[in-house]
Motif scaffolding. Structure first.
Motif, mmCIF file in Angstrom:
data_model
loop_
_atom_site.group_PDB
_atom_site.id
_atom_site.type_symbol
_atom_site.label_atom_id
_atom_site.label_comp_id
_atom_site.label_asym_id
_atom_site.label_seq_id
_atom_site.Cartn_x
_atom_site.Cartn_y
_atom_site.Cartn_z
ATOM 1 N N ASN A 130 0.814 -1.211 0.000
ATOM 2 C CA ASN A 130 0.000 0.000 0.000
ATOM 3 C C ASN A 130 0.848 1.262 0.000
ATOM 4 O O ASN A 130 0.325 2.366 0.062
ATOM 5 N N ASP A 132 3.208 2.116 2.281
ATOM 6 C CA ASP A 132 3.829 2.444 3.566
ATOM 7 C C ASP A 132 5.311 2.101 3.518
ATOM 8 O O ASP A 132 5.692 1.039 3.039
ATOM 9 N N LYS A 145 8.287 4.603 10.228
ATOM 10 C CA LYS A 145 7.256 4.106 9.316
ATOM 11 C C LYS A 145 6.439 5.292 8.841
ATOM 12 O O LYS A 145 5.913 6.061 9.649
ATOM 13 N N THR A 146 6.383 5.479 7.547
ATOM 14 C CA THR A 146 5.611 6.594 7.008
ATOM 15 C C THR A 146 4.623 6.060 5.993
ATOM 16 O O THR A 146 4.754 4.935 5.520
ATOM 17 N N ASP A 147 3.640 6.876 5.677
ATOM 18 C CA ASP A 147 2.776 6.480 4.565
ATOM 19 C C ASP A 147 3.457 6.888 3.269
ATOM 20 O O ASP A 147 4.578 7.380 3.267
ATOM 21 N N LYS A 148 2.742 6.703 2.140
ATOM 22 C CA LYS A 148 3.462 6.887 0.877
ATOM 23 C C LYS A 148 3.790 8.358 0.609
ATOM 24 O O LYS A 148 4.603 8.671 -0.266
ATOM 25 N N LEU A 153 3.975 7.595 10.489
ATOM 26 C CA LEU A 153 2.907 6.828 11.107
ATOM 27 C C LEU A 153 3.341 6.302 12.467
ATOM 28 O O LEU A 153 2.575 6.283 13.421
#
Lengths: 500, 222
Positions: A130, A132, A145-148, A153
């Motif tokens: 997705n 991430d 951890k990040t989103d796109k 996150l």
């Protein structure tokens, strides 16, 4: 006349001097091929090329203003290639479109909480389907951890757990995440296995620590030595992994460079392991010829080997068809193994040419293409399978689908290109076995020295022979049982008649 | 008629050869009586002993060639028939000489010929069981491999036991003394092999010295 003779001699000498090295190479039987395999006896067999370098991505071909510096990590998700430009504290996202490669963006910071919100020496990245991103922000001792869109996150920090060594610096270096978002990290100087984080970022233990093996004489030696001596000796500690990859079934492939090279050929060293969810090694080592340990011949000499010593793997990647490829840092080669542990091909080498590497550190795959990151050259080499390589994959896939006949046809094509590939003989043989052509199957297995399958085929073939000749066999056995008493009786009668 | 031809068509000679060869079977099953009579009752012959040694060589080569590949790990590029034969003949010869040399000094009754004959007759089980195991290896599957390994192992152990009893009988030794002298024989063999190697390497060096001297002279003169 004399002058002419002298000139002729000089010419001859020159020819000899020039031709010497060439002739020597041609005559001593050493032919250098890029790709090779090993046979049952550990001899090198030259093979058609399975892969050829298609593109080399460099700082200039990507149009970077600041060139890459000591890149350490590589990841592929879909058609995107992520390169951890460790020395410049950034991550490059490159999009592949056919044969075109374009730089999409440079990730050097993230939005949201987190102090600082830039990276320091990021060594690895993992991108979920997705989008991430998990970034091993090594020198900041954390995983981001990040989103796109680079909104943070979650931040994973050093586990505050009694089982975790709090005295050493926490340097996450390699990581993978599974489909549900659990994170598995290999930290520098962590020898207890992979550090496992749950989805919410809590530490839930280690998995897959390699078992400590104590050799009995070492143990006795240790018992006999004094405390001071013992402190100076190597302690029995598990080895630390050097890299980790996750396959589509969620199993981990790990590699380690730390092992005793004397244990390699006996199979105790296990430089490549496949770990399941609880951390047991489930790597199949049924290869007919070799264990998955890379090179069988370590010495310099053949194949332009300049470094000597066993292969030491720095990275591994698992393709969709359960074929896995390991990257060796001793001779900078790639070794492809099928799911049984048979060597399919090995290629690569040390050098500046395309397809050769100086200091390869990371390996990834995009479908069947292989990507190798060279930290010193600061380049990503993208290699595509040749027709020969594609045939091997096709045959493997067909067999996995249960289409044995079709698979055998493809293996036959492979054999036309390389009659030295034992795996191909086994492939054809297994298809023949399925078609109940046992005798022919036996021939193929015999060529490949595949004892197990040969035995299987022979068992059925033997049964056939016995069933067809059961009449004869019974007759012979009966005769053997009956004849001696009958003859004895006749002799007795004859004797009695004579005496009478 | 030449003597050779006469020898070949000599019916009595053949009969004796076959009976002494057949006696190997008796020795196999009755080692104590067998070896005693082999020497003292002259029930064995040198011809049969030679034939048994020859059969051992043939068996060894047949094992390499005909044993199923499942039980046979022969790297053909490095197999040399002469080497294979010598690897049996040389140890056999050195064993006989060493054993005779040592036991003679310690009131062993056997002569060199007796030692050789006893050793050769002791090889019979190896030949027979190995020749049985070759066809069997081509019939069994890998699961039944135990038949082949047991046969091969049995052949070797049986031959080993026969060598021990043979030495006991021909030298008229007790079991302990036999074992002791077999052990000493093995050490003696190692010494002989060492001396042979030393000798040949010295001779090689000596010859090499003169060869290089000759080359040097030729090189300087022309």
């Amino acid at each position: 006349m004399k002058k002419a003779f002298k000139r002729l001699m000089v010419c001859l000498l020159a020819v000899c001097l020039l031709a010497g090295p060439i002739a020597a190479q041609a005559l001593d039987g050493v032919e250098v091929s890029y790709t090779y395999t090993y046979d049952y006896w550990g001899d090198i067999l030259h093979s058609p090329d399975a892969y050829r370098p298609e593109t080399v991505l460099t700082s200039s071909s990507l149009g970077l203003e600041t060139p890459m510096r000591n890149p350490q990590g590589l990841f592929v998700q879909g058609d995107k290639i992520y390169i951890c430009d460790t020395g410049n504290n950034r991550i490059l996202e490159v999009k592949r479109d056919g044969l075109q490669y374009s730089l999409v963006r440079i990730i050097d910071s993230f939005a949201g909480e987190g102090e600082p919100n830039t990276f320091s020496g990021p060594q690895d990245i993992f991108v979920a389907e997705n989008g991430d991103m998990f970034i091993a922000d090594t020198n900041n001792h954390r995983i981001v951890k990040t989103d796109k869109d680079c909104n943070v996150l979650l931040i994973f920090v050093r586990p505050e757990d009694a089982t975790f060594d709090q005295t050493q610096e926490y340097l996450p270096s390699k990581l993978v995440a599974d489909t549900s978002g659990r994170l598995y990290v290999q930290g520098k100087n962590v020898n207890k296995g992979l550090i496992k984080y749950e989805m919410d970022g809590t530490f839930s233990g280690f998995i897959g620590a390699s078992e400590v093996r104590v050799v009995w004489y070492e143990y006795i030696w240790k018992l006999l030595s004094t405390k001071e001596q013992r402190a100076q000796q190597e302690s029995f500690v598990p080895t630390e992994y050097d890299n980790v990859a996750i396959d589509e079934k969620g199993f981990f492939y790990v590699v380690t460079k730390t092992f005793d090279e004397n244990e390699l050929k006996g199979g105790q060293a296990k430089p490549i392991r496949r770990l399941n969810g609880v951390g047991s090694n489930i790597l199949v080592e049924n290869g007919i010829a070799t264990l998955p340990i890379g090179d069988q011949q370590w010495a310099a000499g053949n194949l332009n080997i300049t470094n000597s010593g066993p292969s030491r793997f720095v990275d591994i990647t698992a393709l969709q068809n359960e074929i896995y490829v390991a990257l060796d840092s001793t001779h900078n080669r790639l070794f492809g193994y099928d799911q049984q542990g048979n060597l399919l091909w090995a290629f690569g080498g040390i050098g500046n040419m395309d397809g050769y590497f100086i200091r390869p550190v990371a390996l990834e795959h995009m479908n069947t293409d292989l990507l190798v990151l060279d930290a010193q050259e600061c380049a990503v080499t993208i290699m595509t399978p040749t027709n020969y390589g594609t045939l091997i994959y096709e045959a493997t896939d067909l067999y996995r689908k249960g289409e044995y006949d079709a698979s055998a046809d493809v293996w036959q094509q492979v054999l036309q290109q390389n009659s030295n590939l034992d795996v191909a003989y086994v492939g054809v043989g297994r298809a023949l076995l399925q078609q109940e052509q046992y005798e022919e199957a036996q021939d193929y297995f015999r060529i490949a020295r595949d004892t197990k399958n040969y035995s299987e085929a022979w068992k059925f073939h033997r049964k056939e022979i016995v069933e067809q000749n059961i009449g004869w066999i019974f007759t012979v056995v009966l005769l053997l049982l009956l004849l001696p008493p009958v003859i004895r009786r006749i002799k007795k009668v004859v004797r009695e008649v004579n005496e009478a | 008629m030449s003597t050779l031809v006469r020898k070949v068509i000599n019916k009595q000679g053949w009969a004796r050869f076959f009976s002494t060869l057949k006696y190997a079977l008796y020795v196999m099953t009755h080692p104590f009586d067998g070896f005693w009579d082999l020497i003292h009752e002259k029930r064995g012959s040198l011809a049969a002993a030679n034939f048994l040694v020859f059969m051992t060589l043939v068996t060894r080569l047949m094992t390499l060639q005909y044993t199923n590949f499942m039980f046979n790990h022969v790297y053909w590029p490095e197999v040399n028939i002469l080497q294979q034969c010598l690897s049996i003949l040389l140890p056999l010869g050195i064993f006989c000489v060493c054993n005779w040399g040592l036991t003679t000094l310690f009131d062993g009754k056997g002569r060199l010929k007796d030692v050789y004959m006893a050793t050769a007759y002791a090889l019979a089980p190896y030949v027979i069981l190995q020749l049985i195991s070759i066809p069997i290896s081509n019939v069994v599957t890998a699961d039944e491999s135990v038949f082949v390994t047991v046969l091969n192992g049995l052949g070797l152990i049986w031959s080993g036991m026969l060598i021990i009893t043979g030495m006991m009988m021909i030298h008229d030794y007790s079991l302990g003394k036999t074992l002791l002298f077999l052990f000493i024989t093995i050490i003696g063999m190692a010494i002989v092999i060492f001396l042979l190697l030393l000798f040949f390497s010295l001779v090689g060096d000596g010859v090499g010295y003169f060869a290089s001297l000759y080359k040097e002279v030729v090189f300087r003169l022309y």
